[in-house]
Design an enzyme around this catalytic site. Structure first.
Site, short mmCIF file in Angstrom:
data_model
loop_
_atom_site.label_atom_id
_atom_site.label_comp_id
_atom_site.label_asym_id
_atom_site.label_seq_id
_atom_site.Cartn_x
_atom_site.Cartn_y
_atom_site.Cartn_z
N GLU A 199 43.12 41.59 52.44
CA GLU A 199 41.93 40.89 52.78
C GLU A 199 41.61 40.65 54.09
OE1 GLU A 199 42.22 36.64 51.71
OE2 GLU A 199 39.94 36.24 51.88
N ASP A 277 35.66 33.94 44.25
CA ASP A 277 36.75 33.53 44.99
C ASP A 277 36.68 32.01 45.05
OD1 ASP A 277 38.91 33.77 46.54
OD2 ASP A 277 37.95 34.94 48.42
#
Ligand code: HPA
Ligand code: ZN
Length: 336
Positions: A199, A277
């Site tokens: 990420e 998310d």
């Protein structure tokens, strides 16, 4: 953001969703009042105005603060029910939901309170909306492996409620290899395994997650593209990636959504899914994530349908439910 009717009604699975990240300011303020605990925000507008992040750690600091108003089993149940009520209207048929037990046990809560509250919410979602689910317990990677090990021990009485283990929180400087033993122990105990990797962290962390932690999916993973040979290996192995565009934009992994690497990941042959998310903080749920990629990258309906198909194929489903959901998707596409 206006969501197209095609996306709105497209059957799909959510595979990257932190339940604490679905805490909408209105519910947060209500629960804070009910529990008589202070919050740094006096109103929902004030909270939303504070949701401006320049990186993952800035977000995490607010995220942990917000979830600290959750005290009772009912609080966790209400949070989970509110999420499922919302995404029932987004044609989510199956949801795999992360929770962060250490963020709660570290402030004195019982593992049981957290897990049973979320479990009750998931049961409600199945009964009320027909949404099936899996629960994934994440270890906080900024803490030590021994802490994760103790959490795994605490989870054993809840083995039937928790399907998989995951890894989240502050990525940089906390490589997957730090959690080699606890993932091995979790896999031996029969848990499936996933991990956030690539990420903010480098492609090397994606390699470690796959090779050392032996995860079945990579959460985020966009930075895998920095390593072409790893990319082609993982494309060949069809390792699923749970990509979250609005998150990547809000946390400034990409400066603009037009620069999001989704199309490059698809072109590289990776198995990609789209997910939300922490939707209460990032400005959109799963359908807004699908829509953003259509609007900003020109991803067409057929490709979005193949991404929804990936979501069912990559989910931790039994054969019967997987076949049922793939049939729902085919029927939706055939009757249009
Ligand atoms: N990354 C890492 N940890 C997290 C995230 C994320 O996007 N959301 C909640 N915890
Ligand atoms: Zn995440």
């Amino acid at each position: 953001m206006t969501v197209s009717p095609f996306i709105e009604h497209l059957p799909k699975a959510e595979l990257h969703l932190h339940i604490e990240g679905t805490f909408e300011p209105e519910l947060m303020l209500r629960i804070a009042r009910r529990n008589n605990v202070p919050l740094p925000f006096a109103s929902a507008d004030e909270a939303k105005a504070a949701y401006n992040f320049s990186n993952l750690d800035e977000f995490l600091s607010i995220y942990y603060q917000c979830m600290s108003v959750l005290i009772t089993q009912d609080d966790f149940c209400d949070l989970t029910c509110a999420y499922l009520d919302r995404v029932a209207a987004q044609t989510v048929r199956h949801a795999e939901i992360f929770f962060d037990p250490q963020a709660h046990t570290s402030r004195g809560m019982d593992f049981a309170t957290v897990c049973n509250g979320i479990r009750a919410g998931l049961d409600y979602g199945r009964e009320r909306h027909g949404i099936t689910s899996r629960l994934i317990m994440c270890f906080l990677r900024h803490l030590e492996e021994d802490d994760a090990m103790a959490t795994l021990e605490q989870a054993m009485p809840f083995r039937e409620s928790i399907y998989a283990v995951g890894l989240d929180s502050s990525e940089t400087g906390n490589p997957p290899g730090k959690f080699t033993r606890v993932f091995a122990q979790a896999r031996d105990a029969g848990f499936a395994a996933v991990a956030h990797a690539g990420e903010e962290g480098p492609a090397e962390y994606v390699r470690e997650a796959v090779d050392i932690l032996r995860v079945q999916r990579i959460d985020h993973g966009c930075r895998v593209l920095d390593d072409p040979s790893l990319t082609s290996e993982l494309a060949g192995r069809a390792i699923p990636f749970t990509v979250c565009p609005l998150s990547n934009h809000k946390l400034r992994v990409v400066d603009t959504l037009e620069q999001h690497p989704l199309r490059d990941m698809l072109d590289a042959g990776l198995t990609v899914t789209l997910n939300s998310d922490d939707p209460a903080f990032f400005g959109g749920y799963i359908n807004e994530n699908y829509q953003s990629m259509q609007d900003r990258l020109g991803i067409d309906d057929a490709t979005l349908a193949s991404i929804a198909r990936n979501s069912f194929n990559a989910a931790f489903l039994d054969d019967t439910r997987r076949a049922e959901l793939l049939a729902q998707l085919d029927s939706y596409l055939n009757t249009r």
